[in-house]
Write a protein that holds these residues in place. Structure first.
Motif, short mmCIF file in Angstrom:
data_model
loop_
_atom_site.label_atom_id
_atom_site.label_comp_id
_atom_site.label_asym_id
_atom_site.label_seq_id
_atom_site.Cartn_x
_atom_site.Cartn_y
_atom_site.Cartn_z
N ILE A 59 0.86 -1.19 0.00
CA ILE A 59 0.00 0.00 0.00
C ILE A 59 0.89 1.23 0.00
O ILE A 59 1.91 1.27 0.69
N ARG A 60 0.49 2.23 -0.76
CA ARG A 60 1.20 3.50 -0.75
C ARG A 60 0.21 4.63 -0.46
O ARG A 60 -0.90 4.63 -0.97
N GLN A 61 0.66 5.57 0.34
CA GLN A 61 -0.14 6.76 0.61
C GLN A 61 0.81 7.91 0.90
O GLN A 61 1.93 7.71 1.35
N HIS A 62 0.38 9.12 0.60
CA HIS A 62 1.21 10.29 0.83
C HIS A 62 1.49 10.42 2.33
O HIS A 62 0.65 10.07 3.17
N ASN A 63 2.66 10.94 2.66
CA ASN A 63 3.02 11.10 4.07
C ASN A 63 2.01 11.98 4.82
O ASN A 63 1.85 11.84 6.04
N ILE B 127 -10.57 0.30 4.61
CA ILE B 127 -9.82 1.32 3.88
C ILE B 127 -8.49 0.78 3.38
O ILE B 127 -8.08 1.04 2.24
N PHE B 128 -7.79 0.00 4.22
CA PHE B 128 -6.51 -0.57 3.78
C PHE B 128 -6.70 -1.48 2.57
O PHE B 128 -5.91 -1.46 1.63
N ALA B 129 -7.74 -2.30 2.61
CA ALA B 129 -8.02 -3.18 1.48
C ALA B 129 -8.34 -2.36 0.23
O ALA B 129 -7.91 -2.70 -0.88
N LEU B 130 -9.07 -1.26 0.41
CA LEU B 130 -9.37 -0.37 -0.71
C LEU B 130 -8.09 0.23 -1.29
O LEU B 130 -7.89 0.25 -2.51
N LEU B 131 -7.20 0.72 -0.42
CA LEU B 131 -5.96 1.34 -0.89
C LEU B 131 -5.12 0.37 -1.72
O LEU B 131 -4.43 0.78 -2.66
N SER B 132 -5.18 -0.90 -1.36
CA SER B 132 -4.39 -1.89 -2.10
C SER B 132 -4.91 -2.11 -3.52
O SER B 132 -4.21 -2.68 -4.35
N ARG B 133 -6.12 -1.65 -3.80
CA ARG B 133 -6.72 -1.85 -5.11
C ARG B 133 -6.51 -0.67 -6.06
O ARG B 133 -6.82 -0.76 -7.24
N LEU B 134 -6.02 0.45 -5.54
CA LEU B 134 -5.87 1.64 -6.37
C LEU B 134 -4.77 1.47 -7.40
O LEU B 134 -3.74 0.85 -7.15
N TYR C 127 3.68 0.36 2.99
CA TYR C 127 3.59 -0.69 4.00
C TYR C 127 2.85 -1.89 3.43
O TYR C 127 2.20 -1.81 2.38
N LYS C 128 2.96 -3.01 4.13
CA LYS C 128 2.41 -4.28 3.65
C LYS C 128 0.95 -4.45 4.08
O LYS C 128 0.61 -4.29 5.25
#
Length: 331
Positions: A29-33, A50-57, A147-148
């Protein structure tokens, strides 16, 4: 002959890799600092969605893209059974959840989702990302935290999930920035900056017991990181804290971080050398410009601060000896 359609879910992606004979690839997963350090309050279940959603972007996703998450898929990833009634409540709550993002001289309060729909009887969640938040989540090239997915989903405490995010931002350096306790509590929604809501865990013993110790225990047991925390006194009371961070998988690739190499990594490295009594300019330059020695410095500092390496008299000399630098000058 018809071609095989590409995998459309996390589970199918894993199955495809396994059938192809490839080792399982950890989902990242990646997100801006700015998201990592944003102030927000969610339940552990809401955060997992939300984490599962972020992994799909994906960087090629168009505005208005709807992301479908299958509950069975999430259960396999977390190893936990998801209560469908609680899940519906969590999806409903997510639409109203917002991030408070500090960015330079401005701040942004923005919801994560433009819409959320729970399809009863199908075990499917359909989510749409808020357009205002997309630049903080998609096609990031720097200033991001990585992060994983499996690691963050394996944590059951919402505070452990937040601390894992913060630690992941600084994993290439070996320790986080030093946060004031107020700043740390603001990020975890334990304290209201306006003072309208009561502060949680005002006693340091309660903050340690219900937030910090649980976070350390879960992160060290279930993720790719090993962390510890250090509470710092000013006068007679604790006012600040920082986290020491080590990666359990050394093959992970270091990632960019908000402060830049010279302003952050080198700054911390110079501080570590100074604390070890290693100050001779040529030796300092040699260590800072040799990647293997720089990595060894962060590893040694972490182990020394957490008691895994014991050297009360001459820690700097021990570091030089371990790394074949005996005879080099120290001041």
């Amino acid at each position: 002959m018809a071609s095989t359609p590409p995998p459309t879910s996390i589970a199918e992606l894993k199955t495809s890799a396994r059938l192809a004979g490839a080792p399982p690839v950890p989902i990242e997963i990646r997100q801006h600092n700015s998201i990592t350090t944003a102030r927000y309050d969610m339940s552990a279940l809401e955060m997992d969605i939300i984490f599962a959603l972020l992994s799909r972007l994906n960087k090629d996703d168009k505005p208005g893209t709807m992301y479908r998450l299958r509950v069975q898929e999430l259960e396999k990833l977390t190893g936990r059974e998801w209560n469908y009634h609680r899940l519906g409540i969590a999806v409903d709550s997510l639409v109203g959840r917002s991030y408070h993002i500090e960015d330079g001289n401005s701040w942004l309060k923005v919801t994560m989702l433009a819409s959320a729909e729970y399809l009863k009887g199908q075990g499917v969640i359909e989510l749409e990302v808020s357009e205002k938040l997309r630049p903080y989540l998609i096609n990031l090239k720097n200033n991001y935290t990585s992060y994983k997915l499996h690691s963050v989903l394996s944590l059951t405490s919402k505070y452990a999930k937040r601390v894992y995010e913060l630690a992941s931002q600084w994993k290439d350096i070996g320790e986080t920035k030093t946060y004031s306790l107020d700043e740390f509590k603001y990020m975890l929604a334990l304290k209201d900056p306006t003072g309208k809501e009561p502060e949680q865990y005002q006693q340091i013993s309660n903050l340690k017991k219900f937030v910090l110790d649980i976070a350390v225990e879960q992160i060290n047991a279930h993720t790719d990181l090993t962390i510890s925390y250090e509470l710092i006194k000013e006068g007679r009371s604790y006012q600040k804290l920082c986290f020491h961070v080590a990666q359990q998988k050394l093959e992970q690739i270091p990632l960019p971080f908000e402060l830049g190499i010279e302003d952050a990594k080198m700054q911390v490295a110079r501080k570590n050398l100074d604390e070890l009594g290693i100050r001779e300019p040529a030796l300092v330059k040699h260590i800072l410009t040799t990647s293997s020695l720089l990595a060894a410095l962060f590893d040694f500092t972490y182990k020394h601060k957490t008691g895994k390496i014991k050297s009360s008299k001459n820690a700097g000399g021990l570091f030089l000896k371990i790394n074949g630098l005996v005879g080099s000058k120290m001041k």
